[in-house]
Design a protein around this motif. Structure first.
Motif, PDB file in Angstrom:
ATOM      1  N   PRO A 295       0.738  -1.388  -0.059  1.00  0.00           N
ATOM      2  CA  PRO A 295      -0.022   0.019  -0.021  1.00  0.00           C
ATOM      3  C   PRO A 295       0.957   1.175   0.059  1.00  0.00           C
ATOM      4  O   PRO A 295       0.591   2.243  -0.660  1.00  0.00           O
ATOM      5  CB  PRO A 295      -0.816   0.066   1.231  1.00  0.00           C
ATOM      6  CG  PRO A 295      -0.987  -1.480   1.523  1.00  0.00           C
ATOM      7  CD  PRO A 295       0.401  -2.139   1.177  1.00  0.00           C
ATOM      8  N   PHE A 296       1.925   1.460   0.767  1.00  0.00           N
ATOM      9  CA  PHE A 296       3.022   2.457   0.802  1.00  0.00           C
ATOM     10  C   PHE A 296       3.370   2.617  -0.724  1.00  0.00           C
ATOM     11  O   PHE A 296       3.448   3.870  -1.204  1.00  0.00           O
ATOM     12  CB  PHE A 296       4.121   2.268   1.539  1.00  0.00           C
ATOM     13  CG  PHE A 296       4.758   3.357   1.936  1.00  0.00           C
ATOM     14  CD1 PHE A 296       4.261   4.663   2.578  1.00  0.00           C
ATOM     15  CD2 PHE A 296       6.177   3.487   1.510  1.00  0.00           C
ATOM     16  CE1 PHE A 296       4.891   5.622   2.801  1.00  0.00           C
ATOM     17  CE2 PHE A 296       6.867   4.360   1.905  1.00  0.00           C
ATOM     18  CZ  PHE A 296       6.425   5.600   2.233  1.00  0.00           C
ATOM     19  N   ALA A 297       3.657   1.532  -1.351  1.00  0.00           N
ATOM     20  CA  ALA A 297       4.310   1.834  -2.678  1.00  0.00           C
ATOM     21  C   ALA A 297       3.143   2.217  -3.775  1.00  0.00           C
ATOM     22  O   ALA A 297       3.491   3.071  -4.597  1.00  0.00           O
ATOM     23  CB  ALA A 297       4.607   0.495  -3.270  1.00  0.00           C
ATOM     24  N   LEU A 298       2.181   1.916  -3.573  1.00  0.00           N
ATOM     25  CA  LEU A 298       0.943   2.313  -4.434  1.00  0.00           C
ATOM     26  C   LEU A 298       0.749   4.036  -3.835  1.00  0.00           C
ATOM     27  O   LEU A 298       0.599   4.746  -4.959  1.00  0.00           O
ATOM     28  CB  LEU A 298      -0.368   1.686  -4.159  1.00  0.00           C
ATOM     29  CG  LEU A 298      -0.458   0.260  -4.774  1.00  0.00           C
ATOM     30  CD1 LEU A 298      -1.676  -0.276  -4.043  1.00  0.00           C
ATOM     31  CD2 LEU A 298      -0.336   0.194  -6.159  1.00  0.00           C
ATOM     32  N   LEU A 299       0.855   4.227  -2.763  1.00  0.00           N
ATOM     33  CA  LEU A 299       0.782   5.804  -2.155  1.00  0.00           C
ATOM     34  C   LEU A 299       1.987   6.447  -2.973  1.00  0.00           C
ATOM     35  O   LEU A 299       1.662   7.347  -3.486  1.00  0.00           O
ATOM     36  CB  LEU A 299       0.810   5.724  -0.795  1.00  0.00           C
ATOM     37  CG  LEU A 299       0.722   7.088  -0.369  1.00  0.00           C
ATOM     38  CD1 LEU A 299      -0.680   7.678  -0.086  1.00  0.00           C
ATOM     39  CD2 LEU A 299       1.158   7.024   1.186  1.00  0.00           C
ATOM     40  N   VAL A 300       2.965   6.034  -2.942  1.00  0.00           N
ATOM     41  CA  VAL A 300       4.192   6.813  -3.427  1.00  0.00           C
ATOM     42  C   VAL A 300       3.948   6.893  -5.060  1.00  0.00           C
ATOM     43  O   VAL A 300       4.385   7.909  -5.394  1.00  0.00           O
ATOM     44  CB  VAL A 300       5.445   6.000  -3.140  1.00  0.00           C
ATOM     45  CG1 VAL A 300       6.664   6.496  -4.003  1.00  0.00           C
ATOM     46  CG2 VAL A 300       5.823   6.014  -1.750  1.00  0.00           C
TER      47      VAL A 300
ATOM     48  N   SER B  25      12.547   0.072  -5.612  1.00  0.00           N
ATOM     49  CA  SER B  25      13.442  -0.566  -5.717  1.00  0.00           C
ATOM     50  C   SER B  25      14.130  -1.106  -4.426  1.00  0.00           C
ATOM     51  O   SER B  25      14.247  -2.243  -4.146  1.00  0.00           O
ATOM     52  CB  SER B  25      14.892   0.166  -6.430  1.00  0.00           C
ATOM     53  OG  SER B  25      14.393   0.422  -7.685  1.00  0.00           O
ATOM     54  N   LEU B  26      14.128  -0.259  -3.423  1.00  0.00           N
ATOM     55  CA  LEU B  26      14.030  -0.729  -1.921  1.00  0.00           C
ATOM     56  C   LEU B  26      13.139  -1.818  -1.432  1.00  0.00           C
ATOM     57  O   LEU B  26      13.581  -2.659  -0.894  1.00  0.00           O
ATOM     58  CB  LEU B  26      14.178   0.471  -1.125  1.00  0.00           C
ATOM     59  CG  LEU B  26      14.576   0.529   0.474  1.00  0.00           C
ATOM     60  CD1 LEU B  26      16.062  -0.071   0.727  1.00  0.00           C
ATOM     61  CD2 LEU B  26      14.349   1.571   1.147  1.00  0.00           C
ATOM     62  N   PHE B  27      11.996  -1.619  -1.946  1.00  0.00           N
ATOM     63  CA  PHE B  27      10.962  -2.448  -1.611  1.00  0.00           C
ATOM     64  C   PHE B  27      11.098  -3.867  -1.982  1.00  0.00           C
ATOM     65  O   PHE B  27      11.221  -5.012  -1.362  1.00  0.00           O
ATOM     66  CB  PHE B  27       9.517  -1.967  -1.828  1.00  0.00           C
ATOM     67  CG  PHE B  27       9.043  -0.947  -1.188  1.00  0.00           C
ATOM     68  CD1 PHE B  27       9.576  -0.638   0.071  1.00  0.00           C
ATOM     69  CD2 PHE B  27       7.875  -0.202  -1.787  1.00  0.00           C
ATOM     70  CE1 PHE B  27       9.048   0.621   1.049  1.00  0.00           C
ATOM     71  CE2 PHE B  27       7.483   0.846  -0.860  1.00  0.00           C
ATOM     72  CZ  PHE B  27       7.998   1.258   0.278  1.00  0.00           C
ATOM     73  N   VAL B  28      11.803  -3.914  -3.430  1.00  0.00           N
ATOM     74  CA  VAL B  28      11.713  -5.162  -4.223  1.00  0.00           C
ATOM     75  C   VAL B  28      13.131  -5.862  -3.316  1.00  0.00           C
ATOM     76  O   VAL B  28      12.973  -7.120  -3.358  1.00  0.00           O
ATOM     77  CB  VAL B  28      11.986  -4.864  -5.605  1.00  0.00           C
ATOM     78  CG1 VAL B  28      12.329  -6.165  -6.021  1.00  0.00           C
ATOM     79  CG2 VAL B  28      10.632  -4.529  -6.392  1.00  0.00           C
TER      80      VAL B  28
END
Length: 178
Positions: free
Chosen positions: A67-72, A88-91
């Motif tokens: 959800p944070f990635a979608l928000l970003v 990239s950090l998330f991945v």
């Protein structure tokens, strides 16, 4: 009972003992039963278990990533470089989590799913920035992600990744030819 079948059962009981699927006393009893008393506990190397709270905390943290990635991506005015860096950090974090838990013979489905979806978001965003409006580049990006899902599904024997990859490829090709 034939020897190969006994070895398979003994390996399964050792796995149950290692992952604590059965209490240790039950596993010791079953090992003694199937090895006819020849099982030696000193031969087994003690396994270092990952604490349950660490697994749960990691999974909750990774569950928050998507959800944070979608928000970003969709609801902020961050630059493309910063969005790419965050995704990239998330991945990378999801990949490190999967590798860590795979090393401890645990499989974390949430980390795999969130990592795959974050990679899809990252690749679609990069395709949108570098090849603005090109449906061919977008189709190639999506099909590459579907093949990655097929590879993950085949490697870890996860049917939902295989199905997602196949359905994604079918939907992509049907959208072009129908």
């Amino acid at each position: 009972m034939e020897q190969k079948r006994k070895e398979i059962i003994i390996n399964e009981i050792k796995y149950w003992k290692q992952t604590r699927l059965l209490p240790e006393q039950y596993c010791d009893f079953l090992l003694a039963l199937y090895t006819e008393g020849n099982h030696n506990n000193d031969v087994d190397q003690p396994t270092k278990q990952v604490p349950t709270w660490a697994v749960r905390f990691t999974m909750i943290l990774i569950g928050i990533f998507l959800p944070f990635a979608l928000l970003v991506i969709y609801f902020t005015e961050l630059s493309f470089v910063l969005q790419t860096l965050i995704l990239s950090l998330f991945v990378i974090i999801c990949l490190m989590t999967v590798l860590f838990f795979a090393q401890h013979k645990m499989l974390t489905h949430i980390a795999l799913i969130v990592g795959a979806l974050s990679l899809l978001l990252l690749s679609i965003r990069a395709c949108d920035v570098y090849f603005s409006g090109s449906t061919t580049a977008l189709a190639i990006t999506v099909i590459c992600n579907c093949f990655v899902w097929l590879l993950i599904g085949w490697r870890f024997s996860l049917m939902y990744f295989v199905i997602s990859g196949v359905v994604g490829i079918i939907l992509l090709f049907s959208s072009f030819f129908i």
